[in-house]
Design a protein around this motif. Structure first.
Motif, short mmCIF file in Angstrom:
data_model
loop_
_atom_site.label_atom_id
_atom_site.label_comp_id
_atom_site.label_asym_id
_atom_site.label_seq_id
_atom_site.Cartn_x
_atom_site.Cartn_y
_atom_site.Cartn_z
N VAL A 64 50.75 61.47 23.07
CA VAL A 64 50.44 62.79 22.52
C VAL A 64 50.71 63.84 23.60
O VAL A 64 50.10 63.81 24.67
N SER A 65 51.66 64.71 23.33
CA SER A 65 52.01 65.79 24.27
C SER A 65 51.47 67.10 23.71
O SER A 65 51.76 67.45 22.56
N VAL A 66 50.68 67.81 24.52
CA VAL A 66 50.08 69.06 24.09
C VAL A 66 50.65 70.20 24.93
O VAL A 66 50.43 70.29 26.14
N TYR A 67 51.41 71.08 24.27
CA TYR A 67 51.97 72.27 24.90
C TYR A 67 51.02 73.42 24.60
O TYR A 67 50.81 73.77 23.43
N TYR A 68 50.43 74.01 25.64
CA TYR A 68 49.37 74.99 25.40
C TYR A 68 49.39 76.11 26.44
O TYR A 68 50.13 76.06 27.42
N GLU A 69 48.56 77.11 26.19
CA GLU A 69 48.34 78.22 27.12
C GLU A 69 46.84 78.34 27.35
O GLU A 69 46.06 78.19 26.40
N THR A 70 46.42 78.65 28.55
CA THR A 70 45.00 78.64 28.86
C THR A 70 44.22 79.74 28.15
O THR A 70 43.01 79.60 27.95
N LEU A 71 44.85 80.85 27.79
CA LEU A 71 44.12 81.94 27.14
C LEU A 71 44.49 82.15 25.68
O LEU A 71 44.03 83.10 25.06
N CYS A 72 45.29 81.27 25.13
CA CYS A 72 45.59 81.35 23.70
C CYS A 72 44.38 80.84 22.91
O CYS A 72 43.95 79.70 23.11
N PRO A 73 43.80 81.65 22.04
CA PRO A 73 42.59 81.21 21.32
C PRO A 73 42.81 79.96 20.49
O PRO A 73 41.88 79.18 20.28
N TYR A 74 44.03 79.76 20.01
CA TYR A 74 44.28 78.58 19.18
C TYR A 74 44.49 77.33 20.04
O TYR A 74 44.19 76.22 19.61
N SER A 75 44.98 77.51 21.26
CA SER A 75 45.00 76.41 22.22
C SER A 75 43.57 76.01 22.57
O SER A 75 43.23 74.82 22.63
N ILE B 260 63.54 85.11 38.91
CA ILE B 260 63.53 85.16 40.37
C ILE B 260 63.58 86.61 40.81
O ILE B 260 64.51 87.35 40.45
N VAL B 261 62.57 87.04 41.54
CA VAL B 261 62.49 88.41 42.04
C VAL B 261 62.42 88.36 43.56
O VAL B 261 61.49 87.79 44.12
N ASP B 262 63.43 88.92 44.22
CA ASP B 262 63.50 88.91 45.69
C ASP B 262 63.36 87.49 46.23
O ASP B 262 62.67 87.23 47.23
N GLY B 263 64.01 86.57 45.54
CA GLY B 263 64.00 85.17 45.98
C GLY B 263 62.74 84.41 45.66
O GLY B 263 62.59 83.25 46.06
N MET B 264 61.81 85.03 44.93
CA MET B 264 60.53 84.40 44.60
C MET B 264 60.47 84.10 43.11
O MET B 264 60.93 84.88 42.29
N LYS B 265 59.89 82.93 42.78
CA LYS B 265 59.66 82.61 41.38
C LYS B 265 58.54 83.49 40.83
O LYS B 265 57.45 83.55 41.40
N THR B 266 58.82 84.19 39.74
CA THR B 266 57.84 85.09 39.14
C THR B 266 57.69 84.73 37.67
O THR B 266 58.68 84.59 36.95
N PHE B 267 56.44 84.58 37.23
CA PHE B 267 56.17 84.17 35.86
C PHE B 267 55.45 85.28 35.11
O PHE B 267 54.61 85.99 35.66
N THR B 268 55.81 85.44 33.85
CA THR B 268 55.13 86.36 32.96
C THR B 268 54.57 85.54 31.80
O THR B 268 55.31 84.78 31.16
N CYS B 269 53.28 85.68 31.56
CA CYS B 269 52.64 84.86 30.53
C CYS B 269 52.21 85.72 29.34
O CYS B 269 51.96 86.92 29.48
N THR C 36 48.44 88.07 33.46
CA THR C 36 48.45 87.40 34.77
C THR C 36 47.34 86.36 34.90
O THR C 36 47.51 85.34 35.58
N ASP C 37 46.19 86.62 34.27
CA ASP C 37 45.10 85.63 34.34
C ASP C 37 45.54 84.31 33.72
O ASP C 37 45.18 83.24 34.22
N GLU C 38 46.29 84.40 32.64
CA GLU C 38 46.77 83.17 32.02
C GLU C 38 47.74 82.43 32.93
O GLU C 38 47.71 81.19 33.01
#
Length: 211
Positions: A24-35, A68-77, A81-83
């Protein structure tokens, strides 16, 4: 049919057959209410009962993006940002702890009032005997971003239309995914080759409206 708001929508021994574990593979987000609802009300109570019959894989990423921003991995959730922070902490735990400990940690956070807060995550680590210093090391060393990137690549391969997405035995089935949001046990038991008595027990089912 409507979609949830988080959507961008064995062996033989002694003559008895033992049911093979279901992946069972669960793809989720920490702040998604349905997750949060699925993990708290469907996955966790059933995992406690069916643990040896579930090969669990947890992939915290969801509808995040990487650049990649200025050589750094940057994530948008999707939920800010809390997520991203929560997803990364979960990723560090999942990477370095066994799955039973990881599941308990994830449930602890997801069933709390503030799933991605430092205070809650530290408490969940302490409650499950996970050294917070190990998580901090993972975060500060860049390992957390590498793990999040790995989860992103896996999620992109699936290209889910909604989060959470639940996949059984590495094959996505739309009907099974939708049904498992409200009755995970029923779908799990359908995949078990020899339904154990556990499938006949009565478990609470969270009725999540799909919209």
């Amino acid at each position: 049919m409507k979609f949830v708001t988080c959507f961008i929508f064995v062996s033989v021994a002694l003559g008895f057959q033992i049911s093979a574990a279901v992946k069972v593979s669960v793809y989720y987000e920490t702040l998604c209410p349905y997750s949060i609802a699925f993990i708290s009300n469907q996955l966790h109570p059933n995992y406690k009962i069916f643990d040896n019959l579930i090969e669990l894989e947890l992939i915290p990423y969801g509808h995040a993006t990487e650049e990649i921003v200025d050589g750094m991995k940057t994530f948008t959730c999707q939920h800010g940002t809390d997520e991203c922070y929560g997803n990364t902490v979960h990723g560090c735990v999942i990477e370095y702890q066994n799955i039973s400990t990881s599941e308990l940690f994830v449930f602890c956070g997801q069933s709390s009032s503030s799933p991605a807060s430092l205070e809650i995550l530290e408490k969940c680590a302490m409650d499950n005997e996970i050294p917070w210093s190990d998580i901090e090391s993972c975060l500060s060393s860049g390992q957390g971003e590498d793990i999040l990137e790995k989860h992103g690549q896996k999620t992109d391969l699936l290209n889910p239309t909604g989060i959470p997405t639940i996949v059984f035995n590495d094959v996505f089935n739309d009907d099974d995914w939708r049904e498992s949001l409200n009755d995970f046990k029923a779908v799990l038991c359908k995949y078990l080759e020899n339904e154990p008595d556990k499938c006949k027990s009565s478990l609470y089912h969270f009725d999540a409206e799909i919209k």
